[in-house]
Design an enzyme around this catalytic site. Structure first.
Site, PDB file in Angstrom:
ATOM      1  N   ALA A 144     -46.223   6.665  67.379  1.00  0.00           N
ATOM      2  CA  ALA A 144     -45.805   6.118  68.669  1.00  0.00           C
ATOM      3  C   ALA A 144     -46.977   5.417  69.343  1.00  0.00           C
ATOM      4  O   ALA A 144     -47.828   6.062  69.963  1.00  0.00           O
ATOM      5  CB  ALA A 144     -45.245   7.229  69.559  1.00  0.00           C
ATOM      6  N   THR A 146     -46.349   1.659  70.478  1.00  0.00           N
ATOM      7  CA  THR A 146     -45.748   0.641  71.338  1.00  0.00           C
ATOM      8  C   THR A 146     -45.170   1.251  72.621  1.00  0.00           C
ATOM      9  O   THR A 146     -44.597   2.341  72.604  1.00  0.00           O
ATOM     10  CB  THR A 146     -44.644  -0.101  70.565  1.00  0.00           C
ATOM     11  OG1 THR A 146     -45.208  -0.599  69.359  1.00  0.00           O
ATOM     12  CG2 THR A 146     -44.080  -1.254  71.386  1.00  0.00           C
ATOM     13  N   SER A 152     -48.006  -5.602  71.269  1.00  0.00           N
ATOM     14  CA  SER A 152     -49.094  -6.315  70.596  1.00  0.00           C
ATOM     15  C   SER A 152     -50.452  -5.925  71.170  1.00  0.00           C
ATOM     16  O   SER A 152     -51.428  -5.752  70.439  1.00  0.00           O
ATOM     17  CB  SER A 152     -48.909  -7.832  70.769  1.00  0.00           C
ATOM     18  OG  SER A 152     -47.649  -8.225  70.290  1.00  0.00           O
ATOM     19  N   PHE A 176     -39.376   1.660  70.861  1.00  0.00           N
ATOM     20  CA  PHE A 176     -39.184   1.075  69.511  1.00  0.00           C
ATOM     21  C   PHE A 176     -39.754   1.992  68.430  1.00  0.00           C
ATOM     22  O   PHE A 176     -40.241   1.509  67.410  1.00  0.00           O
ATOM     23  CB  PHE A 176     -39.864  -0.299  69.375  1.00  0.00           C
ATOM     24  CG  PHE A 176     -39.534  -1.318  70.415  1.00  0.00           C
ATOM     25  CD1 PHE A 176     -38.294  -1.339  71.030  1.00  0.00           C
ATOM     26  CD2 PHE A 176     -40.457  -2.298  70.772  1.00  0.00           C
ATOM     27  CE1 PHE A 176     -37.979  -2.297  71.990  1.00  0.00           C
ATOM     28  CE2 PHE A 176     -40.154  -3.257  71.722  1.00  0.00           C
ATOM     29  CZ  PHE A 176     -38.921  -3.262  72.344  1.00  0.00           C
ATOM     30  N   GLU A 260     -50.271  -0.211  56.419  1.00  0.00           N
ATOM     31  CA  GLU A 260     -48.897  -0.502  56.821  1.00  0.00           C
ATOM     32  C   GLU A 260     -48.538  -1.952  56.490  1.00  0.00           C
ATOM     33  O   GLU A 260     -47.467  -2.234  55.959  1.00  0.00           O
ATOM     34  CB  GLU A 260     -48.716  -0.259  58.326  1.00  0.00           C
ATOM     35  CG  GLU A 260     -47.324  -0.653  58.821  1.00  0.00           C
ATOM     36  CD  GLU A 260     -47.125  -0.502  60.328  1.00  0.00           C
ATOM     37  OE1 GLU A 260     -48.109  -0.191  61.027  1.00  0.00           O
ATOM     38  OE2 GLU A 260     -45.990  -0.703  60.784  1.00  0.00           O
ATOM     39  N   GLN A 297     -27.972 -29.766  41.424  1.00  0.00           N
ATOM     40  CA  GLN A 297     -29.405 -29.912  41.663  1.00  0.00           C
ATOM     41  C   GLN A 297     -29.825 -29.349  43.027  1.00  0.00           C
ATOM     42  O   GLN A 297     -30.876 -28.713  43.141  1.00  0.00           O
ATOM     43  CB  GLN A 297     -29.803 -31.387  41.570  1.00  0.00           C
ATOM     44  CG  GLN A 297     -31.301 -31.565  41.601  1.00  0.00           C
ATOM     45  CD  GLN A 297     -31.688 -33.026  41.571  1.00  0.00           C
ATOM     46  OE1 GLN A 297     -31.188 -33.820  42.367  1.00  0.00           O
ATOM     47  NE2 GLN A 297     -32.566 -33.386  40.655  1.00  0.00           N
ATOM     48  N   GLY A 358     -19.628 -18.583  52.955  1.00  0.00           N
ATOM     49  CA  GLY A 358     -18.964 -17.606  53.823  1.00  0.00           C
ATOM     50  C   GLY A 358     -19.179 -16.176  53.363  1.00  0.00           C
ATOM     51  O   GLY A 358     -19.308 -15.263  54.186  1.00  0.00           O
TER      52      GLY A 358
HETATM   53  C1  LIG Z   1     -37.072  -1.871  64.840  1.00  0.00           C
HETATM   54  C2  LIG Z   1     -38.466  -1.682  65.312  1.00  0.00           C
HETATM   55  C3  LIG Z   1     -39.180  -0.566  64.916  1.00  0.00           C
HETATM   56  C4  LIG Z   1     -40.471  -0.350  65.386  1.00  0.00           C
HETATM   57  N1  LIG Z   1     -41.129   0.801  65.050  1.00  0.00           N
HETATM   58  C5  LIG Z   1     -42.298   1.100  65.674  1.00  0.00           C
HETATM   59  C6  LIG Z   1     -42.937   2.357  65.470  1.00  0.00           C
HETATM   60  O1  LIG Z   1     -42.492   3.159  64.665  1.00  0.00           O
HETATM   61  N2  LIG Z   1     -44.049   2.647  66.172  1.00  0.00           N
HETATM   62  C7  LIG Z   1     -44.595   1.763  67.069  1.00  0.00           C
HETATM   63  O2  LIG Z   1     -45.587   2.082  67.680  1.00  0.00           O
HETATM   64  N3  LIG Z   1     -44.032   0.546  67.259  1.00  0.00           N
HETATM   65  C8  LIG Z   1     -42.892   0.210  66.589  1.00  0.00           C
HETATM   66  N4  LIG Z   1     -42.310  -1.024  66.807  1.00  0.00           N
HETATM   67  C9  LIG Z   1     -42.896  -1.910  67.791  1.00  0.00           C
HETATM   68  C10 LIG Z   1     -43.595  -3.125  67.223  1.00  0.00           C
HETATM   69  O3  LIG Z   1     -44.792  -2.764  66.622  1.00  0.00           O
HETATM   70  C11 LIG Z   1     -43.753  -4.114  68.368  1.00  0.00           C
HETATM   71  O4  LIG Z   1     -42.473  -4.627  68.653  1.00  0.00           O
HETATM   72  C12 LIG Z   1     -44.704  -5.229  68.058  1.00  0.00           C
HETATM   73  O5  LIG Z   1     -46.001  -4.729  67.956  1.00  0.00           O
HETATM   74  C13 LIG Z   1     -44.652  -6.332  69.120  1.00  0.00           C
HETATM   75  O6  LIG Z   1     -44.759  -5.789  70.400  1.00  0.00           O
HETATM   76  P1  LIG Z   1     -43.721  -6.178  71.561  1.00  0.00           P
HETATM   77  O7  LIG Z   1     -42.380  -5.996  70.993  1.00  0.00           O
HETATM   78  O8  LIG Z   1     -44.068  -5.407  72.734  1.00  0.00           O
HETATM   79  O9  LIG Z   1     -43.915  -7.696  71.798  1.00  0.00           O
HETATM   80  P2  LIG Z   1     -45.017  -8.426  72.773  1.00  0.00           P
HETATM   81  O10 LIG Z   1     -46.337  -7.815  72.531  1.00  0.00           O
HETATM   82  O11 LIG Z   1     -44.462  -8.388  74.132  1.00  0.00           O
HETATM   83  O12 LIG Z   1     -44.961  -9.852  72.181  1.00  0.00           O
HETATM   84  C14 LIG Z   1     -43.817 -10.720  72.357  1.00  0.00           C
HETATM   85  C15 LIG Z   1     -44.040 -11.993  71.564  1.00  0.00           C
HETATM   86  O13 LIG Z   1     -45.170 -12.665  72.092  1.00  0.00           O
HETATM   87  C16 LIG Z   1     -46.137 -12.870  71.106  1.00  0.00           C
HETATM   88  N5  LIG Z   1     -47.449 -12.717  71.698  1.00  0.00           N
HETATM   89  C17 LIG Z   1     -47.940 -11.600  72.284  1.00  0.00           C
HETATM   90  N6  LIG Z   1     -49.178 -11.807  72.700  1.00  0.00           N
HETATM   91  C18 LIG Z   1     -49.505 -13.072  72.363  1.00  0.00           C
HETATM   92  C19 LIG Z   1     -50.656 -13.897  72.518  1.00  0.00           C
HETATM   93  N7  LIG Z   1     -51.759 -13.406  73.073  1.00  0.00           N
HETATM   94  N8  LIG Z   1     -50.620 -15.153  72.054  1.00  0.00           N
HETATM   95  C20 LIG Z   1     -49.503 -15.636  71.455  1.00  0.00           C
HETATM   96  N9  LIG Z   1     -48.390 -14.918  71.278  1.00  0.00           N
HETATM   97  C21 LIG Z   1     -48.396 -13.652  71.725  1.00  0.00           C
HETATM   98  C22 LIG Z   1     -45.855 -11.856  70.054  1.00  0.00           C
HETATM   99  O14 LIG Z   1     -46.322 -12.274  68.791  1.00  0.00           O
HETATM  100  C23 LIG Z   1     -44.362 -11.782  70.117  1.00  0.00           C
HETATM  101  O15 LIG Z   1     -43.807 -12.832  69.352  1.00  0.00           O
HETATM  102  C24 LIG Z   1     -41.050  -1.294  66.265  1.00  0.00           C
HETATM  103  C25 LIG Z   1     -40.347  -2.442  66.619  1.00  0.00           C
HETATM  104  C26 LIG Z   1     -39.074  -2.641  66.155  1.00  0.00           C
HETATM  105  C27 LIG Z   1     -38.346  -3.865  66.589  1.00  0.00           C
END
Ligand SMILES: Cc1cc2nc3c(=O)[nH]c(=O)nc-3n(C[C@H](O)[C@H](O)[C@H](O)COP(=O)(O)OP(=O)(O)OC[C@H]3O[C@@H](n4cnc5c(N)ncnc54)[C@H](O)[C@@H]3O)c2cc1C
Lengths: 397, 248
Positions: A144, A146, A152, A176, A260, A297, A358
């Site tokens: 955990a 996020t 990110s 998430f 990972e 083709q 389809g």
């Molecule tokens: C189904 C699923 C399972 C998951 N499982 C886990 C889990 O087990 N444990 C866990 O900890 N997390 C988990 N995650 C979370 C996942 O790691 C995050 O969704 C991911 O790290 C992105 O974070 P965010 O969703 O908050 O997006 P944000 O950080 O809000 O980013 C949104 C978008 O903006 C872009 N962005 C962000 N910052 C910048 C920047 N500085 N410049 C340009 N672009 C940028 C990102 O690339 C992204 O496209 C899971 C997510 C999903 C969908």
């Protein structure tokens, strides 16, 4: 080529056949692939549609995988692990991909992202009790990191753990989280110190800790994987559950990402191979305007381009796995590789569904599910944009 | 009690075999090979006897090319203790194999030889019977249950119209039928352990067995080809197509 009967007399196309050909593969790799293939064919593939509709797979699958040693890859023997080079992990991911379900590995292998820090950095008494239970498939573990406020930007996470006597007291939210609903153990990234990366620690929290609440999340794909938001309301954790040193959790979390990402890249290319295989077999059978689709083709070029991208990706995966097996952490390559793999998958999923027409849009087709599960691969485990930034920094641009 | 399990490397049961262009046999180049499925059942049975404390050692034997080592390793990864490979590159025939196994049995003195009831490549179903005859041992073929007793073994056989249980004096030869057990998947730890188990490399000459073929293959042909199928998009298309063909 123009005789459709000749086409249909061909054996099914096996896109996976060229794999495991290279200087790094041994008889043990081949034996492992064989064993995992059978396991997946008997225990996973027949059930993925039903599991997806049900929103979960049976808990006993962890036990079965544990008995096969599938959860033990790369951990020390003293913890019930099997010391194995990174190629075993690739083989595992790519064989599991054959079932065409991302939800299964997302939850089944959530220990793969939550247990390495515990195995390497937790107190001896903790790692010796917790890790073997998880590797045997008796307990489920999740990671955990996020939060609703951001995934990110790990360095700025906001869930806090304040020291109170012999305990940490956790407050905040995680979201998430894969295996979040069922996990017995949670490796949680928390803020124990000041702002930024230098104030983060990892704590191992019991799933039934008082003050911890969970809610399930509905998703575009990965339906059979339990994804959750976790709420921490004064959750108490004994200080022995600190994983590594206080305020040094960020580095552990980052190193953890490397393994990972390599696995995710392998899984993606496995799904891409499934797309290619399904598309070739479909195009051989399907007749349009009086001829097998595969004689056209436009279709042949799609298939060739898919194969081209998949093979390039596979070569990059293997090359990177080799470097990691040599003890290196090639962070730039791992980040670029992850993007290479997600982009290849995105391309192949698109083309496969297109070739199916389809039929590729209908529930029950492997390519339909894979198509829906492309985006999460490009977001989870480090989003594509973040991977490019990381690589650019690492490469000194 | 010692158990000897002979295993054969054959074309994998999932492979759709193709006849060679010159009709001399089936295409084996670049075709996936695996342990004969009935032999897997035999290995599984032997390993279960060991796990139950009845058997003390399980020896896995193969007669085939160098790559048959992989097949033996599969048996070792399932729980076999050591292997013997009698290296022979050409096609094997039941009698020559039975003679080799007889010579190996003379060296190893097993209490039980468990084989698959047949190999899925040539479907001969002869090796176990020939071996029992050559050794002068009792045989229990097409076994669906094997229960060793004191110097004896009860074998339940699948026969036309039902099951027959016979008691054999050991040493004995048993051939495994499909329902004897469900073979396990080799676990990763056991695959790693199998790497360190010993495989003795032998040749037919070591046992003084003449492998000269007694059978010659005249011609191999594909079965008649099936018509290509058609995919229908929906249930209503299916019903329409069936009506068109007069099937509904
Ligand atoms: C189904 C699923 C399972 C998951 N499982 C886990 C889990 O087990 N444990 C866990 O900890 N997390 C988990 N995650 C979370 C996942 O790691 C995050 O969704 C991911 O790290 C992105 O974070 P965010 O969703 O908050 O997006 P944000 O950080 O809000 O980013 C949104 C978008 O903006 C872009 N962005 C962000 N910052 C910048 C920047 N500085 N410049 C340009 N672009 C940028 C990102 O690339 C992204 O496209 C899971 C997510 C999903 C969908």
């Amino acid at each position: 080529m123009d005789d459709p009967r000749r086409q249909s007399a061909q054996p099914d196309y096996d896109a996976f056949a060229p794999l495991l050909d290279g200087p790094w593969y041994t008889d043990e790799h081949r034996a492992f692939r064989e064993s995992v293939r059978r396991f997946v064919e008997a225990e996973i593939s027949p059930h993925v549609d039903a599991w997806d509709e049900a929103g979960a797979f049976p808990r006993e699958l962890y036990k079965k995988a544990g008995q096969m040693g599938l959860l033990a890859l790369g951990y020390p023997e003293e913890l019930g692990g099997v010391e194995a080079d990174p190629f075993f992990a690739l083989i595992l991911q790519q064989e599991v991909a054959r079932a065409g379900s991302g939800g299964v590995p997302a939850s089944l292998f959530s220990s793969g992202i939550s247990m390495p820090p515990v195995a390497h950095f937790a107190r001896d008494a903790v790692r010796r009790t917790v890790v073997p239970q998880v590797l045997a498939g008796d307990k489920i573990a999740a990671l955990a990191v996020t939060e609703p406020g951001g995934g990110s930007d790990v360095a700025n996470l906001r869930t806090t753990a304040r020291r109170d006597g012999d305990d940490y007291v956790i407050n905040g939210e995680k979201t998430f989280i894969s295996s979040g609903m069922r996990a017995d153990y949670l490796t949680v990234a928390v803020r124990t110190g000041g702002e930024g990366a230098g104030g983060i620690s990892l704590l191992l929290v019991d799933g039934d800790a008082p003050g911890l609440a969970r809610t399930a999340l509905k998703k575009m794909g990965w339906w059979c994987s339990d994804t959750a938001t976790l709420y921490f309301d004064d959750v108490r954790v004994p200080v022995e559950r600190l994983v590594g040193k206080e305020n040094q959790g960020f580095h552990a979390a980052m190193v953890n990402f490397n393994g990972e990402r390599l696995s995710l890249a392998a899984l993606c290319n496995g799904f891409a191979l499934v797309c290619l295989e399904e598309a070739v077999n479909y195009a051989r059978q399907r007749h349009t305007f009086g001829r097998a689709l595969i004689t056209r083709q436009a279709i042949r070029h799609k298939l060739a381009t898919m194969a081209q991208r998949i093979r390039a990706t596979q070569a990059y995966i293997e090359r990177t796995a080799w470097a990691m097996g040599e003890g290196r952490q090639p962070a730039a390559d791992i980040a670029l590789l992850k993007n290479q793999a997600t982009e290849t998958l995105e391309h192949c999923a698109r083309e496969a569904v297109q070739i199916f027409g389809g039929a590729g849009y209908l529930r029950g087709a492997k390519v339909e599910r894979i198509y829906r599960e492309v985006r999460v691969m490009a977001i989870g485990g480090g989003a594509e944009e973040i991977m490019r930034d990381l690589a650019a920094n690492q490469l000194g641009f | 009690m010692k158990v000897l399990v002979p295993v054969k490397r054959v074309v994998d049961y999932n492979v759709k075999v193709r006849v060679k262009a010159d009709n001399s046999g089936v295409e084996l180049a670049n075709v996936k090979m695996s342990m004969n499925p009935f032999d897997e059942i035999a290995v599984e049975e032997a390993v279960r006897l060991k796990e139950a404390g009845t058997a003390t050692e399980v020896v896995v034997v193969s007669i085939g090319p160098k790559q048959a080592q992989e097949t033996i390793r599969t048996g070792l990864a399932m729980g076999g203790d050591r292997g013997i490979l009698v290296e022979y590159d050409a096609e094997t025939e039941p009698l020559a194999v039975a003679k080799l196994l007889k010579a190996i049995a003379a060296e190893e003195n097993p209490d039980l030889v468990v084989l698959g009831k047949q190999a899925i490549d040539d479907d001969c179903s002869q090796t176990g019977q020939m071996l029992a005859q050559l050794l002068g041992w009792s045989q229990g073929t097409f076994a669906s249950k094997v229960t060793p007793g004191d110097g004896t073994v009860d074998v339940t056989r699948e026969i036309d119209g039902g099951l027959e249980t016979i008691q054999l004096k050991m040493p004995a030869v048993v051939t495994a039928d499909l329902r004897l057990n469900e073979p396990r998947y080799a676990s990763l730890p056991n695959i790693m352990k199998a790497k360190k188990k010993e495989i003795a490399m032998k040749t037919p000459a070591d046992y003084g067995v003449d492998m000269t073929p007694r059978l010659s293959t005249e011609r191999v042909e594909e079965p008649p080809e099936r018509q290509a199928g058609v995919m229908v998009e929906s249930v209503s298309d299916l019903v329409a197509a069936l009506k068109e063909k007069g099937a509904l």
